[in-house]
Every structure is written in structure tokens, then in C-alpha cells.
Design an enzyme around this catalytic site. Structure first.
Site, PDB file in Angstrom:
ATOM      1  N   GLY A  74      -1.962  -0.228  -7.291  1.00  0.00           N
ATOM      2  CA  GLY A  74      -0.624   0.067  -7.785  1.00  0.00           C
ATOM      3  C   GLY A  74       0.238   0.696  -6.712  1.00  0.00           C
ATOM      4  O   GLY A  74       0.148   0.341  -5.530  1.00  0.00           O
ATOM      5  N   CYS A  75       1.075   1.645  -7.112  1.00  0.00           N
ATOM      6  CA  CYS A  75       2.021   2.251  -6.172  1.00  0.00           C
ATOM      7  C   CYS A  75       1.341   3.157  -5.155  1.00  0.00           C
ATOM      8  O   CYS A  75       1.977   3.614  -4.206  1.00  0.00           O
ATOM      9  CB  CYS A  75       3.096   3.015  -6.933  1.00  0.00           C
ATOM     10  SG  CYS A  75       4.197   1.904  -7.833  1.00  0.00           S
ATOM     11  N   SER A  76       0.061   3.449  -5.340  1.00  0.00           N
ATOM     12  CA  SER A  76      -0.683   4.236  -4.353  1.00  0.00           C
ATOM     13  C   SER A  76      -1.360   3.354  -3.317  1.00  0.00           C
ATOM     14  O   SER A  76      -2.102   3.861  -2.471  1.00  0.00           O
ATOM     15  CB  SER A  76      -1.766   5.072  -5.040  1.00  0.00           C
ATOM     16  OG  SER A  76      -1.224   5.825  -6.080  1.00  0.00           O
TER      17      SER A  76
END
Lengths: 395, 395
Positions: free
Chosen positions: B172-174
Site C-alpha cells: 500500500g502507501c508504505s
């Protein structure tokens, strides 16, 4: 309840703080999940040929050349595969469907591939005698990641009750060994104390069962590897020390899936995306030739880095795609000498190509007879191209 | 021509052989690729409201409640976003399409996201003054991997001319910070000498531009980080030493995509897969609340492990999703004190949420004024849930 970052992770931090030297790494548990249902070449071909007959009536009406049927003998000769196990039987042999029927699940229910992977993961934890909370990293490493997010690895983390973190990674049929490469170095450097590499390979859902060249290739299987730091000087009888790992890649389109979240953006009508053209494609002959060359070189070079030759390695757990390709890779590696299945076990005859899971299954089933001090080489190759190797020493 | 495993990789092997102690790691290059075309809230809302009017005429004919329109003010108030840059403008503002039009490419042509990522990768190599052949690992780490195989990372490897290997990973966004976590430990342990973490975030193609709650959120951007081993005792002026990295995950469905190769297997007719239900979904309010709690705890705990408090960190490059969420995370981390954009730069106002790329863009644009010995914290959070942190020390 949201965990804090130090929960279930205290060992990992402690280990990192106490030492600036690299940890040794042991492969302490292996888990394999093979679905029960097996489909023989004969059954698969019967269904395929019924579809071909139906299709040929349609083609004749349009004045098109008929499609050739297939045979169990062709499949076994081409690949060595006699049968494959499938995650979901329903639909696969239906000539009007030719795809497994796997119902969609609610978001709040455990996802299909997380469930499949968690079964293998649980077995690896049991094999190692390790409590889930002692694991601080789950790597879901597979050729067929189910979705973009949330990561399947995190869902497996939740299902098993492991701590720390998780992520998904992918490298075709080398995914599991690449996951081991990453996990090995995360443990070596002290970033994580125990890493579980989970490989759920549910491939039959992405297979074009109407394509004579590829419909027979794949089966489904899930595997898991539990690796952990090994105190200096300690030997764990009956387990492997992971001596070293290697990863090699060089781009090729010869094994490719164009299934993509971008597919809809290429269409006039973005509301529906066709499956055709977005399933597994493979140029089998090119793959055979090129991966045989790259694979045997990898084996010889990687072993040489560690002062080994193929002759000093007791067992080879190779990627399980094609019996003739493996025989050729071994023959080239051994300078022309033929090597039997005691040296390089085969599971593809009864399981088909289970992508990244295959070499792990071969290792799981063929290592308990190894003596302390003997070496084994795990080596997977495939889409990418990618090759991954791990040199193991039985403790 | 197939490379052998030792080609373009000699430095990595040499380094591993010579030492059993961990390497220090420097972030030697950062690359950012922002597409030229910007779309303002006003432009996006005009298109959205035209679609809503059309849709409401259809709904009125069926006796359904009308859908609410949107406004530029609502978007800016809810998120802090004023505009976003998009990879492909064509189609996005067309009320009859509301999706970018990105033509399919031949398999032999460079893939869309590999091209996007390679542009950022090339800039990172230039920034570092490193020859591509000196890089021995490419990690393509993004929330939107284009396909299952061959790995996009391998195509970027080919396009840039790097050696060694590559793989894809996703969190995801990580994703970018998780890629840095993995790369950091691969360099620390000597597995690889130089790792390029490439994050092509082409998100607008997966966005439901007809959903009032999410249509405005995302923009497109690609980033790359070049990390390498740093000899003991050496300081590289103007570059960061990566002091440590951390990864944390805990399962949540509140940011989810159900787009999957399994979608067809759940259908009666497997030949076409609907886009509806298989685009980005987000429970914004839950994410805001839960990630704010988990995020500020992560920051405080991770810094404390290294003897830091938020006050001793010169700069915070946070995930760029929501201005109010970042302000809240910082306020909680600083014990109630408000923190300005000099301390925690914002780029989401002009770029939107560029998923895993956002925090990297914030760092790329806001670090050259930092003095030797000052610390910075890169911290991304999002789908999974996942949080990633990297503590940097300016050399």
C-alpha cells in the site's frame, strides 16, 4: 485494538541492539498445503477434447481450420506431468466453463489465498515448534498475489497471529526462493528475529484451459518456510542452516500475464475487462532453451562461490516445471553425467507446475534422510526471467 | 544474451566475503518524476458535477434519489488537496468516460509503469552519480504493481541497465518505505552493494472518478531511492546516513481494492470482468481515526528506540494523504504543540495523494537546507494498515 510497534517484536529489537555482527540463519520449519483433489491428464484431456469438438463445429461453420485435440501421452512426454492437484475442482472440467468456480467472499471474510497460505504457514510453525507471536515478519511471496491491497501477507499475519509486520512480494516462479533471500538477510542483519515466507500458489484460476500449449501445466499448492536466527556455535540437529542465498534476473516476455489494473484504461468501455489475452502466456520452447542455459550456469557459479561443485551437493530441489528441462540442467551442471531423482527429486509428475511452491514441496518431501554436514541446493527459475538459489547445510 | 550471475555484481560479492560485520548505509540519490499535467479541484468538480447531473436525470426516470454534487471547497476542506498531477490527462475529465485513456502496449514495448518508474530511477542514479551497472538490486515497491509477471522491477532493471537482480513488492502507501526497509538490510548485511527502490504510482487508472468520496484523492508520481554501503568512518556531505528503518502492519479492510486475477473465477461468464466493485475503496473516517492513533504511536516509539523525541528531529516527511491527519499526528507526537510545514513539509496540496511516492517527494524537495548532524524521519502509512519509518542523519 491497534498494536504498538514494540508488541510481539521485543526479541527482534533486543537482538539488533546487542550485536553488530551478522546472525547465522536456520530453516526451522517447512509447511506444505496440497489441495486434496487431483485431476489426471486423461480427465483433463477428455474435457479439453470435448471443448475442441464443440469449438471445431463452430469453426467449421465459419470456414476456419479445426483446432487439434490433445492427449495424455503428449502432455506427459512434453512435461513429465501426469496429474495436478487443484484448489477448487468445480468448473475446471466443465467444457462450457473451463475455469474453477471460486465464489467471491465478503471483505470481512478470510480471503481465498490468505486462507490457502495460512494453512501452509501454520504447518511451518508447527514443524518448527514456534509460537506465532514469536514471528515478527510474514513475507507473502508468490507469483499470483491476489490483490493490490491490503497485502495478503498482512491478512496471513492476522490469521496466524504473528507480530511485527508483513508485506507481499512477487518474482514469478522464483518468488519463494526470492522471499527466502530477503528473509535470510533480514534475519542475518537482525532486522527481524523470525521470518515466515508464505507462498500461496492458486494458479488454476489464471490458466487458459482452452489453450493446448499451457492448459495442462499448472497445479495449485501453498508452502511456507520459517527461518530464524541461530546463536553462534549452535547446531539444530535435523534442520538446515541457510548458508547463503542468491537472486538473478534478466527481462524476458516469454512467460507473461498482461492482467492489470491498467487494462480498463486501455478500453473504450471501461466498465468491463475481457479475460482473453490477460491470462498466462508462455513460449515454452524459448523458455526451455534459455532457462536451461541460465539455470545450469547459475547453479555452477553459485556453488563455486562457496567452494562447491555439483558433485559435493547431496540434493538438488529444483523448480518443478518440466522433467526434461530439469534433467538437462542437471546434466549440464554435472558435466554430462545423468543425475537421478534421488539426487534431484521430482514432484511435478503428480502435482504439475505449482510455480514458486514446487521446489519447496520437493525439499519438504526429500530432506529427512540427509546426514549432518551434507549440503542441498534449492533452486527455482521462471518468469522474469528470474532464478533464485539457497545453499543449505544439514546440521 | 544471458548474463552470468557474477556479471555486474562483483562489488557485492567482494563486500560480502570480506566482512561479517554490518555495513553502514547511505541514501545517495533521490529521483522524482511528476507528470506535467495538473488538474485543479475546480476542473475535476466541473466534470464530476456534469456527470452527476446526467446521472440524476437517469435516476429521476427510475424514481431514485439524486446524487449530491461536489465542490472544490469541500475537497480542500476534507483533504487539503488543491490539485493533482496525472500521468495521462486524456479521458479523465470526460463525463462520459471518467478514466484516463492509456493505450495498451505491445509486450515488446516498454510497459507504462516500468517507463514511469525508470524515469525516476534514472534521476536517482544521476543524483547519486552512480553508473547503472554498479547497482545490483532493483526493488519495484509500489501500491499499484502493473502485472503479475514478469516483474516490473526486472523491466526497470533492463531499461536502466542495472546488474544483479530485481523483484516487485507491495505494501500500500508504505511500499516505498518498506522497500527502503528491505533495501537497507540487504545493504547492511552485504547481500547487495547498491539497491534502487523504485516506486511508480500510476493510481488514477484505478480510481473511481464517479465516487464523490474518493475521486479527488489521488494523483500520479514516481520516485526512486538509491542506497549503498558506506565505508566505516566515511561521511558523505549533503547525503543522509540511513540510521534505521522499521515496518509495522495490522490488517484492515478500510482501504481496499478487490481487483484480482480471481475475479473471473467467481463469475458465471468468465470471459468479462466488471470494473465496478474492483476499484479503490476507502472508509475515510475510519482510516483518519485509526491511522492517526497508530501513526503517532509509531513515530514516538520508533524515535524513542533511538534515543530521540519528536523535538530532536529536524524534519518529518510524512505520508501525503490528508493535511488534517498529518497535523493531528504531529500534534499528538509533539504533546499538543502545533507543528508547521517547515518541520513537516506538505506536497499533497499540489500533488494529491500519490500513495507510496508522497513522503519521498516531500523528502526530495525538503532536505538540502539540513545541517550535518540533523535528523529527519521518513514515515508513511496507509493501506494494510501498514506503517513504515526510516530515521535519517544528515552527514
Amino acid at each position: 485494538m491497534l498494536r504498538r510497534i514494540d508488541e510481539g517484536d521485543a526479541l527482534g529489537i533486543a537482538l539488533k541492539e546487542e550485536s553488530k555482527t551478522m546472525n547465522r540463519v536456520s530453516l526451522s520449519g517447512i509447511g506444505v498445503e496440497i489441495p486434496e483433489t487431483s485431476i489426471s491428464n486423461k480427465e483433463l484431456v477428455e474435457s479439453f477434447n470435448i471443448w475442441v469438438e464443440q469449438e471445431n463445429r463452430r469453426r467449421a461453420a465459419k470456414g476456419l481450420e479445426p483446432l487439434p485435440g490433445s492427449s495424455a501421452e503428449f502432455i506427459e512426454h512434453a512435461s513429465g506431468i501426469k496429474a495436478r492437484h487443484v484448489h477448487t475442482f468445480e468448473g475446471i472440467l466443465d467444457p462450457d466453463r473451463m475455469a474453477p468456480f471460486i465464489p467471491a467472499r465478503d471483505d470481512d471474510d478470510l480471503s481465498v489465498t490468505a486462507e490457502f497460505g495460512a494453512k501452509a504457514g501454520r504447518k511451518a510453525l508447527e514443524d518448527a515448534g514456534v509460537d506465532p507471536a514469536e514471528v515478527d515478519m510474514v513475507i507473502c511471496a508468490g507469483s499470483h498475489l491476489q490483490r493490490l491491497y491490503p497485502a495478503i501477507g498482512i491478512e496471513i499475519q492476522k490469521e496466524l497471529g504473528t507480530g511485527g509486520a508483513a508485506f507481499d512480494m512477487s518474482l514469478g516462479c522464483s518468488s519463494a526462493v526470492a522471499g527466502l533471500h530477503i528473509g535470510f538477510h533480514l534475519v542475518r542483519s537482525g532486522a527481524h528475529r523470525r521470518v515466515l515466507v508464505v507462498t500461496p500458489e492458486l494458479i488454476t484460476a489464471h490458466l487458459n484451459l482452452r489453450d493446448r500449449q499451457t492448459h495442462f501445466i499448472f497445479g495449485d499448492a501453498a508452502t511456507a518456510l520459517l527461518i530464524e536466527a541461530l546463536p553462534q556455535g549452535e547446531e539444530k540437529a535435523g534442520r538446515f542452516e541457510v548458508v547463503d542465498t542468491r537472486s538473478w534476473t534478466q527481462f524476458s516476455n516469454n512467460i507473461r500475464s498482461n492482467f492489470s489494473y491498467l487494462n480498463r484504461a486501455a478500453l473504450e468501455d471501461t466498465s468491463m475487462v475481457p479475460s482473453e489475452g490477460n491470462l498466462i502466456k508462455q513460449q515454452g520452447n524459448k523458455v526451455f532453451k534459455e532457462v536451461t542455459v541460465a539455470g545450469h550456469r547459475f547453479i555452477v557459479d553459485f556453488l563455486a562461490e562457496h567452494g562447491h561443485t555439483p558433485e559435493t551437493v547431496r540434493r538438488f530441489w529444483l523448480h518443478q516445471a518440466n522433467a526434461r528441462m530439469n534433467a538437462m540442467i542437471l546434466k549440464l551442471s554435472f558435466g554430462g553425467v545423468e543425475v537421478g531423482h534421488d539426487r534431484a527429486p521430482m514432484v511435478l509428475d503428480r502435482l504439475g507446475n505449482t510455480a514458486a511452491a514446487g521446489a519447496i514441496v520437493a525439499m519438504a518431501e526429500n530432506h529427512k534422510d540427509m546426514k549432518a554436514g551434507e549440503f542441498g541446493l534449492l533452486c527455482a527459475y521462471g518468469a522474469g526471467y528470474s532464478i533464485g538459489g539457497a545453499l543449505m547445510r544439514m546440521m
